[in-house]
Design a protein around this motif. Structure first.
Motif, mmCIF file in Angstrom:
data_model
loop_
_atom_site.group_PDB
_atom_site.id
_atom_site.type_symbol
_atom_site.label_atom_id
_atom_site.label_comp_id
_atom_site.label_asym_id
_atom_site.label_seq_id
_atom_site.Cartn_x
_atom_site.Cartn_y
_atom_site.Cartn_z
ATOM 1 N N LYS A 270 -8.273 -3.667 -5.467
ATOM 2 C CA LYS A 270 -9.093 -2.502 -5.135
ATOM 3 C C LYS A 270 -10.386 -2.898 -4.428
ATOM 4 N N PHE A 273 -9.462 -3.904 -0.956
ATOM 5 C CA PHE A 273 -9.091 -2.702 -0.205
ATOM 6 C C PHE A 273 -10.336 -1.909 0.189
ATOM 7 N N ASP A 274 -11.230 -1.708 -0.764
ATOM 8 C CA ASP A 274 -12.447 -0.933 -0.491
ATOM 9 C C ASP A 274 -13.334 -1.611 0.553
ATOM 10 N N SER A 331 -7.045 3.711 8.787
ATOM 11 C CA SER A 331 -6.320 2.496 8.438
ATOM 12 C C SER A 331 -6.765 1.338 9.321
ATOM 13 N N HIS A 347 -4.910 5.567 5.190
ATOM 14 C CA HIS A 347 -5.670 4.826 4.181
ATOM 15 C C HIS A 347 -4.936 3.545 3.771
ATOM 16 N N SER A 348 -4.571 2.746 4.745
ATOM 17 C CA SER A 348 -3.787 1.549 4.464
ATOM 18 C C SER A 348 -4.257 0.369 5.309
ATOM 19 N N GLU A 363 0.846 5.291 2.498
ATOM 20 C CA GLU A 363 -0.461 5.775 2.079
ATOM 21 C C GLU A 363 -1.040 4.872 0.999
ATOM 22 N N TYR A 364 -2.322 4.570 1.100
ATOM 23 C CA TYR A 364 -3.036 3.746 0.126
ATOM 24 C C TYR A 364 -2.223 2.497 -0.235
ATOM 25 N N LYS A 380 3.630 4.649 -1.284
ATOM 26 C CA LYS A 380 2.421 5.404 -1.592
ATOM 27 C C LYS A 380 1.743 4.885 -2.851
ATOM 28 N N THR A 382 -2.440 4.810 -4.760
ATOM 29 C CA THR A 382 -3.504 5.767 -5.045
ATOM 30 C C THR A 382 -4.848 5.137 -4.657
ATOM 31 N N PRO A 383 -5.903 5.945 -4.491
ATOM 32 C CA PRO A 383 -7.211 5.373 -4.167
ATOM 33 C C PRO A 383 -7.702 4.376 -5.208
ATOM 34 N N PRO A 386 -4.418 0.830 -5.104
ATOM 35 C CA PRO A 386 -3.620 0.681 -3.878
ATOM 36 C C PRO A 386 -2.382 -0.169 -4.144
#
Length: 401
Positions: A270, A273-274, A331, A347-348, A363-364, A380, A382-383, A386
């Motif tokens: 996470k 990713f962030d 992305s 969002h990837s 997604e994510y 897929k 989630t926020p 990921p």
């Protein structure tokens, strides 16, 4: 070996289990970032901008081919000249151990003694920043401090039990070390060991409360550092250099340098990713990559990315050599990727040579190198969590977290 005024040690023998499969075949230092960079680029660039060309890299023995492939001769960072020295030390110690063997220190001591340097910079590869090391060195030299540590005031939610929390006085000295409360460590699934929990207790009830987190970046008098290492190596199980330096902070009232630029603490999927998603925000993007310091990376001469007339792009970044025919939103797409018609990537993060088939939906997610998403398949996450698709995977069925 020619005598240099400054030397550097890059530490990368600390691992994080929450990286899932992203670091199974590569060290954290060689993880891709923002489509065309690697995490190690930022440390090497900070050192190059400070004129430091004598560097010793600490790595695990396994899965280091990506480091050799990326750094090569070190030309991009000025490490290929006759006046430069670029060494790699490989060790069998486990990522999750705080201790190591004596060979770890014997090689480091040989490097430092032969260098004849005045000061040594230590940096890890898990703190993503573009710091002006020259400012830290100047402060350390003016104060005649044998030990200077870089810290940043960050929200409590950004700090993990793997990090060091500092108590900094009004005179910019480390006067104590704090800890994360037990409830936060429990949520992270990490036991607080004596090595990370000594010192003053803090209760961070407010996740937005600003606290002083060590960036694990140090400027040290080389002779002083050699003395500390020679004492440590006498132990049957000496600590890794990062943990040795942490243990000396309060005892020697280390000088503290407050860093105010962009910094990401890469300890999990996470957080990684962030940090990448932060690069879609102009404020963070320009702060990290377009400050007064350049960031250098391995140069690849490739054709530009092709965007077909039917593709739709929204707030995304692309490296070179890709073919984009589908829809891409918020992305980051690395080199030589294919996003086919009627597909949707949102969002990837796609590493190099990823192929997203026609009608697929992503997604994510973090798609590692050479991943193939077959036509019509949905991937897929989630926020908050990921989804990671590991290197070389061929996804033929839906994966929904």
């Amino acid at each position: 070996m020619k005598l240099d005024k400054y030397t550097a040690i890059l530490g990368n023998t600390i691992g994080y289990p929450d990286m899932e499969g992203l670091t199974d075949r590569r060290p954290l230092a060689s993880l891709p970032f923002d489509a065309k960079y690697r995490l190690i680029d930022f440390q090497l660039s900070s050192l190059a901008n400070a004129g430091i060309h004598s560097i010793y890299g600490l790595f695990q023995r396994d899965n280091t081919s990506s480091i050799f492939d990326h750094v090569r001769s070190g030309r991009e960072w000025g490490l290929d000249s006759l006046l430069s020295h670029w060494y790699l030390g490989f060790y069998n110690t486990k990522y999750n151990d705080h201790t190591t063997d004596r060979a770890y220190y014997e090689q480091l001591l040989t490097f430092l003694k032969r260098s004849g340097s005045d000061r040594t910079v230590y940096m890890g590869c898990d703190m993503l920043c573009n710091i002006d090391i020259r400012q830290v060195i100047r402060l350390a030299e003016r104060a005649h401090s044998p030990m200077t540590v870089v810290y940043k005031r960050v929200p409590a939610s950004m700090v993990t039990p793997a990090n060091e929390v500092l108590e900094v006085s009004a005179d910019d000295e480390v006067i104590g070390k704090g800890t994360l409360p037990e409830y936060r460590a429990g949520l992270a699934g990490v036991d607080i060991s004596p090595d990370t929990s000594t010192g003053l207790a803090h209760e961070f009830a407010d996740p937005d409360e600003l606290i002083s987190m060590s960036a694990d970046i140090y400027v040290l008098e080389t002779n002083w550092l050699i003395a500390q290492m020679e004492e440590e190596v006498k132990n049957e199980h000496p600590r890794k250099l990062r943990f040795l330096l942490r243990s000396l902070l309060e005892e020697h009232r280390a000088l503290a340098f407050g860093y105010t630029g962009y910094l990401a603490n890469i300890t999990s999927v996470k957080s990684y990713f962030d940090a990448n998603m932060d690069m879609l925000e102009p404020e963070h993007f320009y702060s990290l990559l377009y400050s007064n310091q350049k960031v250098y990376t391995k140069v690849k001469n490739e054709e530009s990315t092709y965007f077909s007339p039917e593709c739709e792009i929204e707030d995304s970044q692309f490296a070179s050599g890709s073919i984009i025919k589908g829809r891409v939103k918020k992305s980051i797409i690395s080199r030589s990727c294919h996003v086919d018609e009627d597909s949707f990537v949102c969002h990837s993060i796609a590493f190099s040579k990823v192929h997203v088939g026609s009608g697929a939906r992503v997604e994510y997610a973090v798609l590692d190198k050479n991943v193939v998403i077959q036509p019509g398949v949905t991937v897929k996450g989630t926020p908050e969590k990921p989804l990671v698709i590991t290197k070389g995977s061929i996804v033929e069925e839906d994966i929904i977290r």
